[in-house]
Design a protein around this motif. Structure first.
Motif, mmCIF file in Angstrom:
data_model
loop_
_atom_site.group_PDB
_atom_site.id
_atom_site.type_symbol
_atom_site.label_atom_id
_atom_site.label_comp_id
_atom_site.label_asym_id
_atom_site.label_seq_id
_atom_site.Cartn_x
_atom_site.Cartn_y
_atom_site.Cartn_z
ATOM 1 N N ALA A 155 0.828 -1.211 0.000
ATOM 2 C CA ALA A 155 0.000 0.000 0.000
ATOM 3 C C ALA A 155 0.857 1.252 0.000
ATOM 4 C CB ALA A 155 -0.894 -0.008 1.242
ATOM 5 N N ILE A 156 0.194 2.363 -0.134
ATOM 6 C CA ILE A 156 0.893 3.642 -0.004
ATOM 7 C C ILE A 156 0.402 4.310 1.270
ATOM 8 C CG2 ILE A 156 1.091 5.970 -0.984
ATOM 9 C CD1 ILE A 156 1.170 4.566 -3.729
ATOM 10 N N TRP A 157 1.354 4.718 2.093
ATOM 11 C CA TRP A 157 1.042 5.455 3.321
ATOM 12 C C TRP A 157 1.250 6.923 3.004
ATOM 13 C CZ3 TRP A 157 -1.084 6.428 7.718
ATOM 14 C CH2 TRP A 157 -0.511 7.258 8.674
ATOM 15 N N SER A 158 0.180 7.680 3.107
ATOM 16 C CA SER A 158 0.275 9.095 2.787
ATOM 17 C C SER A 158 -0.183 9.894 3.998
ATOM 18 C CB SER A 158 -0.619 9.370 1.572
ATOM 19 O OG SER A 158 -0.886 10.739 1.472
ATOM 20 N N TYR A 159 0.702 10.733 4.490
ATOM 21 C CA TYR A 159 0.364 11.545 5.655
ATOM 22 C C TYR A 159 1.044 12.897 5.503
ATOM 23 C CZ TYR A 159 0.391 13.315 10.422
ATOM 24 O OH TYR A 159 0.260 14.118 11.522
ATOM 25 N N GLY A 160 0.254 13.958 5.406
ATOM 26 C CA GLY A 160 0.829 15.281 5.154
ATOM 27 C C GLY A 160 1.597 15.259 3.852
ATOM 28 N N THR A 161 2.880 15.613 3.910
ATOM 29 C CA THR A 161 3.667 15.618 2.677
ATOM 30 C C THR A 161 4.431 14.308 2.472
ATOM 31 O OG1 THR A 161 5.449 16.656 3.905
ATOM 32 C CG2 THR A 161 4.023 18.135 2.632
ATOM 33 N N THR A 162 4.314 13.385 3.442
ATOM 34 C CA THR A 162 5.003 12.094 3.322
ATOM 35 C C THR A 162 4.202 11.145 2.449
ATOM 36 O OG1 THR A 162 5.730 12.345 5.589
ATOM 37 C CG2 THR A 162 5.899 10.136 4.673
ATOM 38 N N GLU A 163 4.888 10.465 1.554
ATOM 39 C CA GLU A 163 4.214 9.400 0.803
ATOM 40 C C GLU A 163 5.191 8.252 0.635
ATOM 41 O OE1 GLU A 163 1.622 10.218 -2.779
ATOM 42 O OE2 GLU A 163 2.836 8.548 -3.479
ATOM 43 N N LEU A 164 4.870 7.104 1.225
ATOM 44 C CA LEU A 164 5.802 5.974 1.210
ATOM 45 C C LEU A 164 5.096 4.689 0.824
ATOM 46 C CD1 LEU A 164 7.504 6.668 4.647
ATOM 47 C CD2 LEU A 164 8.618 6.895 2.426
ATOM 48 N N ILE A 165 5.836 3.824 0.131
ATOM 49 C CA ILE A 165 5.280 2.504 -0.162
ATOM 50 C C ILE A 165 5.537 1.637 1.068
ATOM 51 C CG2 ILE A 165 5.371 0.498 -1.681
ATOM 52 C CD1 ILE A 165 6.398 2.306 -3.879
ATOM 53 N N VAL A 166 4.516 0.909 1.493
ATOM 54 C CA VAL A 166 4.683 0.053 2.679
ATOM 55 C C VAL A 166 4.108 -1.341 2.436
ATOM 56 C CG1 VAL A 166 4.670 1.862 4.476
ATOM 57 C CG2 VAL A 166 2.500 0.974 3.647
ATOM 58 N N GLN A 167 4.616 -2.293 3.187
ATOM 59 C CA GLN A 167 3.994 -3.612 3.260
ATOM 60 C C GLN A 167 3.324 -3.659 4.632
ATOM 61 O OE1 GLN A 167 3.744 -5.861 0.868
ATOM 62 N NE2 GLN A 167 2.617 -7.320 2.114
ATOM 63 N N VAL A 168 1.987 -3.701 4.638
ATOM 64 C CA VAL A 168 1.301 -3.600 5.933
ATOM 65 C C VAL A 168 1.281 -4.962 6.630
ATOM 66 C CG1 VAL A 168 -0.162 -1.753 4.997
ATOM 67 C CG2 VAL A 168 -1.094 -4.047 5.188
ATOM 68 N N PRO A 169 1.284 -4.966 7.954
ATOM 69 C CA PRO A 169 1.318 -6.249 8.671
ATOM 70 C C PRO A 169 0.024 -7.035 8.481
ATOM 71 C CG PRO A 169 1.745 -4.409 10.143
ATOM 72 C CD PRO A 169 1.271 -3.831 8.870
ATOM 73 N N ARG A 170 0.171 -8.340 8.333
ATOM 74 C CA ARG A 170 -1.013 -9.185 8.194
ATOM 75 C C ARG A 170 -1.372 -9.778 9.554
ATOM 76 N NH1 ARG A 170 -0.539 -14.796 5.237
ATOM 77 N NH2 ARG A 170 0.286 -15.260 7.297
ATOM 78 N N LEU A 171 -2.637 -9.616 9.917
ATOM 79 C CA LEU A 171 -3.159 -10.237 11.137
ATOM 80 C C LEU A 171 -4.226 -11.208 10.656
ATOM 81 C CD1 LEU A 171 -3.521 -10.298 14.276
ATOM 82 C CD2 LEU A 171 -5.168 -8.459 14.008
ATOM 83 N N ASN A 172 -3.907 -12.499 10.624
ATOM 84 C CA ASN A 172 -4.898 -13.427 10.059
ATOM 85 C C ASN A 172 -5.963 -13.775 11.099
ATOM 86 O OD1 ASN A 172 -3.910 -15.578 11.554
ATOM 87 N ND2 ASN A 172 -2.394 -16.099 9.990
ATOM 88 N N PRO A 173 -7.081 -14.388 10.679
ATOM 89 C CA PRO A 173 -8.211 -14.586 11.596
ATOM 90 C C PRO A 173 -7.866 -15.312 12.900
ATOM 91 C CG PRO A 173 -8.891 -14.985 9.343
ATOM 92 C CD PRO A 173 -7.413 -14.776 9.290
ATOM 93 N N ASP A 174 -7.021 -16.338 12.830
ATOM 94 C CA ASP A 174 -6.681 -17.057 14.070
ATOM 95 C C ASP A 174 -5.923 -16.156 15.032
ATOM 96 O OD1 ASP A 174 -7.875 -19.271 13.168
ATOM 97 O OD2 ASP A 174 -6.023 -20.274 12.500
ATOM 98 N N GLU A 175 -4.991 -15.380 14.461
ATOM 99 C CA GLU A 175 -4.218 -14.465 15.313
ATOM 100 C C GLU A 175 -5.131 -13.390 15.897
ATOM 101 O OE1 GLU A 175 0.061 -14.599 12.969
ATOM 102 O OE2 GLU A 175 -1.536 -13.333 12.234
ATOM 103 N N LEU A 176 -6.107 -12.950 15.092
ATOM 104 C CA LEU A 176 -7.049 -11.936 15.588
ATOM 105 C C LEU A 176 -7.815 -12.504 16.787
ATOM 106 C CD1 LEU A 176 -8.643 -9.268 15.452
ATOM 107 C CD2 LEU A 176 -10.101 -10.296 13.721
ATOM 108 N N ASN A 177 -8.298 -13.744 16.646
ATOM 109 C CA ASN A 177 -9.041 -14.349 17.763
ATOM 110 C C ASN A 177 -8.182 -14.436 19.019
ATOM 111 O OD1 ASN A 177 -11.395 -14.626 16.343
ATOM 112 N ND2 ASN A 177 -10.835 -16.639 15.521
ATOM 113 N N ALA A 178 -6.915 -14.768 18.821
ATOM 114 C CA ALA A 178 -6.011 -14.872 19.986
ATOM 115 C C ALA A 178 -5.825 -13.490 20.625
ATOM 116 C CB ALA A 178 -4.674 -15.444 19.542
#
Ligand SMILES: Nc1ncnc2c1ncn2[C@@H]1O[C@H](COP(=O)(O)OP(=O)(O)O)[C@@H](O)[C@H]1O
Ligand SMILES: [Mg+2]
Length: 430
Positions: free
Chosen positions: A357-380
């Protein structure tokens, strides 16, 4: 010959003799380096000349210098008198391929506004970053994980960014990110209440319903009730601020919780449907209430997280968009969509890697790989959050807002399961 040697030895100082000895290899090294720099400049110059960028009088940009940086990166300084930096940004995809690297950033030189700097990298981002491996970064209250950029791992804080827009085509990772961010916020914070609007019948956000400081609206009428209750609470907080002479709510000091209103598939709520007047009026009201929160929520410690597939005037009101300056934008499938969210086509040019994804905040714009929280981890994670919030010692400071009574469905044909008990009946709550 021997005489010359003796003469040199006698008349030249010892230290000068040493430098005389090292001078030729040094000059050789300098020459080789100069040649390498020169050939790099030539390489990128010829690539940039092929982009078709030129001034109205036909002058093409020229690469002046290539500076090698740490982490496999280079900064290419381009003389671009009369060519807008936006023209370079619009060609980002072509620059990627003609330089055969990844363009990380294109900006105007700080020291010389006639030059444009292109930051490139040979390094790719990881295609998977797990929530588990980064959750220890959730240190400050009201923070959530954004993702791995080329430089560092980004963590954002609601107190700084105020509101967040999550956009992108279906399948890119919006809902995963939405849930990951809310989990992070709940994990990092003490005095927090979350009101989720999940119009996919609450399916996506089901695990959160088990938390006492989270409410989930599953249909449009209850969504309106939630938004109205939050706006009423906001007004109450403004009265409090005025009375006390404070500028903004401080949950720890004032006994109020920070409130997060998070809407997944927000376009479903805001799109002005052509069907009945009632449905249309509801969308208008939802827009008005959201607009108020976007505009005034910050000082009242009330924040919006909107996830949406489409970001056009018809879905997310432009007034709301102008009040949200932090965005996580996954890949979109058209240039206009990317332009509406980011003002450039960078989200269109993202690779199809899930979670990129692209993280855009104010004048910053960066390509990022966002963390994955899968369903089992979410339940935990929810199990851990239950231990924190579903207890008499919960750090939450105030009762949940009144968002309607809980009521079972009357229709005998509709099967009732435990989750339905949470459903809000708006008619009854009026
Ligand atoms: N951060 C991520 N890293 C890797 N894969 C992801 C990530 N987020 C989502 N995915 C994968 O992409 C699929 C679609 O994600 P989802 O959040 O449902 O997309 P959207 O809401 O944008 O339609 C998920 O089922 C998951 O397998
Ligand atoms: Mg989704």
């Amino acid at each position: 010959m021997e005489g010359v040697g003796i003469w040199v030895a006698e008349s030249v100082h010892e230290s000068a003799l040493v430098s005389l000895l090292f001078l030729p290899p040094f000059l050789l090294w300098l020459g080789a380096r100069g040649y390498k720099d020169w050939s790099l400049v030539r390489k990128y110059d010829s690539a940039i000349k092929h982009l078709g960028l030129k001034t109205p009088t036909g002058i093409k940009p020229t690469v002046l210098k290539v500076i090698e940086l740490e982490n496999h990166r280079k900064r290419v300084i381009v003389q671009a008198v009369g060519i807008d930096v936006k023209s370079f940004r619009d060609k980002k995809g072509s620059i990627d391929s003609s330089f055969n690297t990844i363009v990380q950033d294109i900006s105007v030189s700080k020291g010389n506004r006639q030059n444009v700097e292109i930051l490139i990298s040979d390094k790719e981002l990881p295609s998977l970053v797990t929530f588990e491996s980064r959750k220890n970064r959730l240190k400050k209250p009201y923070s959530f994980l954004v993702g791995e950029s080329f430089d560092n791992f980004i963590v954002a804080n609601l107190c700084d960014i105020h509101h967040l827009l999550v956009a992108g085509t279906t399948g890119g990772g919006k809902s995963y990110f939405f849930k990951q961010a809310i989990t992070g916020l709940l994990k990092s914070s003490q005095h927090i209440q979350v009101y989720l609007i999940d119009l996919k019948k609450g399916v996506e956000t089901r695990p959160f319903r088990d938390l006492q400081n989270v409410r989930v609206a599953k249909d449009e009428p209850s969504a309106i009730t939630y938004l109205q209750a939050v706006v009423d609470e906001m007004n109450r907080r403004f009265d409090f601020l005025e009375e006390k002479g404070f500028n903004e709510i401080d949950p720890a000091r004032d006994g109020f919780d920070r409130i997060v209103v998070a809407v997944d598939e927000a376009s479903n709520l805001f799109t002005l449907s052509k069907s009945s007047k009632e449905v249309k009026d509801r969308s208008i009201l939802a827009r008005e209430l959201t607009d108020k929160i976007a505009k005034l929520g910050r000082a009242a410690a009330i924040h919006l997280i909107l996830a949406t597939q489409k970001v056009v005037k018809d879905t997310i009101d432009t007034r709301v968009q102008t009040n949200i300056n932090a965005k996580v934008c996954f890949k979109v499938n058209s240039i206009p969509s990317s332009t509406t969210v980011l003002g450039n086509k960078n989200a269109f040019e993202l690779p199809s890697t899930k979670g990129r994804a692209i993280w855009s905040y104010g004048t910053t714009e960066l390509i990022v790989q966002v963390p994955r929280l899968n369903p089992d981890e979410l339940n935990a994670e929810i199990e851990l959050l239950k231990k924190k919030f579903n207890t008499p010692n919960s750090p939450v400071k105030m009762p949940m807002l009144s968002v309607g009574v809980q009521k079972k469905k009357k229709n005998p044909n509709v099967q009732i399961n435990d989750q339905d008990i949470e459903e809000v009946d708006v008619e009854e709550s009026k």
